[in-house]
Design a protein around this motif. Structure first.
Motif, PDB file in Angstrom:
ATOM      1  N   MET A 118     -28.507 -48.843 -16.431  1.00 24.37           N
ATOM      2  CA  MET A 118     -29.672 -49.580 -15.952  1.00 24.37           C
ATOM      3  C   MET A 118     -30.930 -48.892 -16.447  1.00 24.37           C
ATOM      4  O   MET A 118     -31.122 -47.701 -16.207  1.00 24.37           O
ATOM      5  CB  MET A 118     -29.646 -49.624 -14.417  1.00 24.37           C
ATOM      6  CG  MET A 118     -30.764 -50.491 -13.823  1.00 24.37           C
ATOM      7  SD  MET A 118     -30.705 -50.492 -12.019  1.00 24.37           S
ATOM      8  CE  MET A 118     -29.150 -51.285 -11.711  1.00 24.37           C
ATOM      9  N   ASN A 119     -31.805 -49.653 -17.112  1.00 21.82           N
ATOM     10  CA  ASN A 119     -33.012 -49.040 -17.638  1.00 21.82           C
ATOM     11  C   ASN A 119     -34.098 -48.974 -16.576  1.00 21.82           C
ATOM     12  O   ASN A 119     -33.980 -49.514 -15.478  1.00 21.82           O
ATOM     13  CB  ASN A 119     -33.509 -49.801 -18.876  1.00 21.82           C
ATOM     14  CG  ASN A 119     -33.738 -51.275 -18.603  1.00 21.82           C
ATOM     15  OD1 ASN A 119     -34.246 -51.642 -17.551  1.00 21.82           O
ATOM     16  ND2 ASN A 119     -33.367 -52.118 -19.560  1.00 21.82           N
ATOM     17  N   SER A 120     -35.221 -48.312 -16.958  1.00 19.98           N
ATOM     18  CA  SER A 120     -36.294 -48.090 -15.995  1.00 19.98           C
ATOM     19  C   SER A 120     -36.965 -49.396 -15.572  1.00 19.98           C
ATOM     20  O   SER A 120     -37.393 -49.548 -14.430  1.00 19.98           O
ATOM     21  CB  SER A 120     -37.330 -47.135 -16.601  1.00 19.98           C
ATOM     22  OG  SER A 120     -37.860 -47.669 -17.806  1.00 19.98           O
ATOM     23  N   ILE A 121     -37.059 -50.385 -16.474  1.00 16.44           N
ATOM     24  CA  ILE A 121     -37.707 -51.665 -16.140  1.00 16.44           C
ATOM     25  C   ILE A 121     -36.895 -52.416 -15.087  1.00 16.44           C
ATOM     26  O   ILE A 121     -37.435 -52.943 -14.115  1.00 16.44           O
ATOM     27  CB  ILE A 121     -37.872 -52.521 -17.417  1.00 16.44           C
ATOM     28  CG1 ILE A 121     -38.823 -51.817 -18.393  1.00 16.44           C
ATOM     29  CG2 ILE A 121     -38.414 -53.900 -17.068  1.00 16.44           C
ATOM     30  CD1 ILE A 121     -39.002 -52.551 -19.704  1.00 16.44           C
ATOM     31  N   SER A 122     -35.561 -52.440 -15.253  1.00 17.45           N
ATOM     32  CA  SER A 122     -34.700 -53.110 -14.278  1.00 17.45           C
ATOM     33  C   SER A 122     -34.791 -52.443 -12.918  1.00 17.45           C
ATOM     34  O   SER A 122     -34.853 -53.121 -11.877  1.00 17.45           O
ATOM     35  CB  SER A 122     -33.251 -53.098 -14.768  1.00 17.45           C
ATOM     36  OG  SER A 122     -33.141 -53.809 -16.001  1.00 17.45           O
ATOM     37  N   THR A 123     -34.812 -51.118 -12.900  1.00 16.02           N
ATOM     38  CA  THR A 123     -34.908 -50.380 -11.629  1.00 16.02           C
ATOM     39  C   THR A 123     -36.226 -50.674 -10.935  1.00 16.02           C
ATOM     40  O   THR A 123     -36.275 -50.881  -9.713  1.00 16.02           O
ATOM     41  CB  THR A 123     -34.775 -48.876 -11.893  1.00 16.02           C
ATOM     42  OG1 THR A 123     -33.546 -48.611 -12.552  1.00 16.02           O
ATOM     43  CG2 THR A 123     -34.818 -48.095 -10.594  1.00 16.02           C
ATOM     44  N   SER A 124     -37.302 -50.719 -11.699  1.00 16.14           N
ATOM     45  CA  SER A 124     -38.620 -50.996 -11.117  1.00 16.14           C
ATOM     46  C   SER A 124     -38.650 -52.394 -10.504  1.00 16.14           C
ATOM     47  O   SER A 124     -39.200 -52.605  -9.404  1.00 16.14           O
ATOM     48  CB  SER A 124     -39.708 -50.879 -12.184  1.00 16.14           C
ATOM     49  OG  SER A 124     -39.744 -49.574 -12.724  1.00 16.14           O
ATOM     50  N   ARG A 125     -38.068 -53.348 -11.170  1.00 15.87           N
ATOM     51  CA  ARG A 125     -38.015 -54.712 -10.641  1.00 15.87           C
ATOM     52  C   ARG A 125     -37.229 -54.774  -9.345  1.00 15.87           C
ATOM     53  O   ARG A 125     -37.619 -55.457  -8.368  1.00 15.87           O
ATOM     54  CB  ARG A 125     -37.397 -55.646 -11.670  1.00 15.87           C
ATOM     55  CG  ARG A 125     -38.323 -55.946 -12.860  1.00 15.87           C
ATOM     56  CD  ARG A 125     -37.622 -56.832 -13.876  1.00 15.87           C
ATOM     57  NE  ARG A 125     -38.506 -57.146 -14.994  1.00 15.87           N
ATOM     58  CZ  ARG A 125     -38.141 -57.832 -16.064  1.00 15.87           C
ATOM     59  NH1 ARG A 125     -36.874 -58.270 -16.167  1.00 15.87           N
ATOM     60  NH2 ARG A 125     -38.996 -58.079 -17.028  1.00 15.87           N
ATOM     61  N   ILE A 126     -36.095 -54.093  -9.318  1.00 14.02           N
ATOM     62  CA  ILE A 126     -35.270 -54.087  -8.097  1.00 14.02           C
ATOM     63  C   ILE A 126     -36.028 -53.474  -6.928  1.00 14.02           C
ATOM     64  O   ILE A 126     -35.991 -53.965  -5.799  1.00 14.02           O
ATOM     65  CB  ILE A 126     -33.956 -53.323  -8.355  1.00 14.02           C
ATOM     66  CG1 ILE A 126     -33.088 -54.117  -9.332  1.00 14.02           C
ATOM     67  CG2 ILE A 126     -33.206 -53.074  -7.050  1.00 14.02           C
ATOM     68  CD1 ILE A 126     -31.844 -53.376  -9.768  1.00 14.02           C
ATOM     69  N   VAL A 127     -36.747 -52.341  -7.219  1.00 15.24           N
ATOM     70  CA  VAL A 127     -37.515 -51.682  -6.161  1.00 15.24           C
ATOM     71  C   VAL A 127     -38.598 -52.604  -5.632  1.00 15.24           C
ATOM     72  O   VAL A 127     -38.814 -52.724  -4.412  1.00 15.24           O
ATOM     73  CB  VAL A 127     -38.127 -50.366  -6.700  1.00 15.24           C
ATOM     74  CG1 VAL A 127     -39.139 -49.809  -5.704  1.00 15.24           C
ATOM     75  CG2 VAL A 127     -37.041 -49.342  -6.954  1.00 15.24           C
ATOM     76  N   LEU A 128     -39.305 -53.282  -6.524  1.00 13.28           N
ATOM     77  CA  LEU A 128     -40.349 -54.224  -6.097  1.00 13.28           C
ATOM     78  C   LEU A 128     -39.760 -55.381  -5.306  1.00 13.28           C
ATOM     79  O   LEU A 128     -40.336 -55.831  -4.283  1.00 13.28           O
ATOM     80  CB  LEU A 128     -41.093 -54.749  -7.328  1.00 13.28           C
ATOM     81  CG  LEU A 128     -41.998 -53.746  -8.052  1.00 13.28           C
ATOM     82  CD1 LEU A 128     -42.568 -54.364  -9.320  1.00 13.28           C
ATOM     83  CD2 LEU A 128     -43.132 -53.277  -7.137  1.00 13.28           C
ATOM     84  N   MET A 129     -38.622 -55.878  -5.737  1.00  8.78           N
ATOM     85  CA  MET A 129     -37.970 -56.973  -5.013  1.00  8.78           C
ATOM     86  C   MET A 129     -37.533 -56.531  -3.623  1.00  8.78           C
ATOM     87  O   MET A 129     -37.724 -57.266  -2.638  1.00  8.78           O
ATOM     88  CB  MET A 129     -36.773 -57.477  -5.815  1.00  8.78           C
ATOM     89  CG  MET A 129     -37.162 -58.194  -7.107  1.00  8.78           C
ATOM     90  SD  MET A 129     -35.728 -58.616  -8.142  1.00  8.78           S
ATOM     91  CE  MET A 129     -34.834 -59.715  -7.051  1.00  8.78           C
ATOM     92  N   LEU A 130     -36.952 -55.338  -3.555  1.00 11.83           N
ATOM     93  CA  LEU A 130     -36.528 -54.836  -2.234  1.00 11.83           C
ATOM     94  C   LEU A 130     -37.722 -54.599  -1.325  1.00 11.83           C
ATOM     95  O   LEU A 130     -37.678 -54.899  -0.118  1.00 11.83           O
ATOM     96  CB  LEU A 130     -35.734 -53.541  -2.411  1.00 11.83           C
ATOM     97  CG  LEU A 130     -34.341 -53.682  -3.033  1.00 11.83           C
ATOM     98  CD1 LEU A 130     -33.719 -52.310  -3.254  1.00 11.83           C
ATOM     99  CD2 LEU A 130     -33.435 -54.532  -2.137  1.00 11.83           C
ATOM    100  N   GLY A 131     -38.790 -54.032  -1.906  1.00 10.70           N
ATOM    101  CA  GLY A 131     -39.992 -53.791  -1.103  1.00 10.70           C
ATOM    102  C   GLY A 131     -40.594 -55.093  -0.610  1.00 10.70           C
ATOM    103  O   GLY A 131     -40.973 -55.216   0.578  1.00 10.70           O
ATOM    104  N   GLY A 132     -40.688 -56.090  -1.521  1.00 18.59           N
ATOM    105  CA  GLY A 132     -41.239 -57.384  -1.105  1.00 18.59           C
ATOM    106  C   GLY A 132     -40.367 -58.072  -0.077  1.00 18.59           C
ATOM    107  O   GLY A 132     -40.860 -58.663   0.906  1.00 18.59           O
ATOM    108  N   ALA A 133     -39.069 -57.979  -0.287  1.00 18.96           N
ATOM    109  CA  ALA A 133     -38.146 -58.594   0.671  1.00 18.96           C
ATOM    110  C   ALA A 133     -38.265 -57.950   2.041  1.00 18.96           C
ATOM    111  O   ALA A 133     -38.212 -58.648   3.081  1.00 18.96           O
ATOM    112  CB  ALA A 133     -36.722 -58.477   0.154  1.00 18.96           C
TER     113      ALA A 133
END
Length: 239
Positions: free
Chosen positions: A1-16
């Motif tokens: 998993m690259n850094s861009i995918s991880t950042s997206r997941i973190v933002l999605m989890l935070g928003g959720a």
């Protein structure tokens, strides 16, 4: 998993988390606004108790991802610098080798000029009809080569060449010094470049072998040294 995918997941989890937490509160406690301070305090504790661990976890996850990316970039930089250093070292080694080769050819060229000057020195007695030069004596040495009968002039030349202090002796002595120095240089060059076949080196090798028989007959070089000079020339011709 690259850094861009991880950042997206973190933002999605935070928003959720920001949406899910109020939804849970509404489901459990309704939507009535209270005018009691304690109720709002409980509301804040609810949000903080749920969101703080989630945000802290997400922050740690982002920090880990950032450090991991920096470590990978650092390793890549180290590998690049190492490759660049190896290339620079090889280039420097090649440059030094080329410089030494240039110096070798310069010294050999100077030795060749000195040999040429000596080979055309006249060694026949003053007043002689024929002006014999050391070059002619070298040809005579090659002609006889220890098996044919030498001419009277060559025998006389050898006698004078062994007479220390005579001008003929000084010429032959100088020839011997130059030939031995050039041979040592050629031998070292051959050891460094065993598979390198250079016409220039072949020329210098052959130049020495034309003079070596005279030096051998004059007693300036031993038979073993003479064989070494011949052997070096033969090795070059084989390559």
């Amino acid at each position: 998993m690259n850094s861009i995918s991880t950042s997206r997941i973190v933002l999605m989890l935070g928003g959720a988390s920001l949406f899910i937490t109020p939804a849970i509160y509404v489901v459990c406690f309704g939507t009535n606004l209270s005018d009691q301070q304690t109720t709002w305090a409980h509301f804040g504790t609810f949000f903080g108790g749920i969101l703080n661990p989630i945000i802290a976890f997400l922050a740690i996850l982002m920090l880990y991802q950032t450090l991991n990316t920096q470590i990978k970039e650092f390793k890549s930089s180290v590998e690049h610098l190492s490759a660049a250093s190896d290339t620079a070292a090889k280039n420097l080694e090649l440059a030094q080798e080329q410089r030494l080769d240039n110096e070798t050819f310069t010294v050999l060229s100077n030795g060749e000029k000195q040999l040429t000057d000596l080979l055309f020195r006249v060694v026949s007695p003053e007043g002689s009809l024929n002006k014999l030069q050391i070059f002619h004596m070298c040809m005579e040495a090659q002609r006889t080569n220890g098996s044919l009968v030498a001419s009277g002039s060559y025998i006389k030349f050898l006698e004078v060449a062994k007479s220390e202090g005579s001008f003929v002796w000084s010429y032959v002595y100088s020839l011997n010094e130059i030939v031995n120095n050039m041979f040592d240089i050629l031998k070292e060059h051959k050891a460094k470049h065993p598979d390198k076949n250079s016409p220039t080196i072949a020329y210098y090798n052959n130049r020495l072998i034309t003079i070596a028989p005279l030096l051998r007959d004059s007693g300036y070089i031993s038979k073993s040294r003479y064989i070494e000079i011949k052997s070096l020339t033969s090795q070059h011709e084989k390559n």
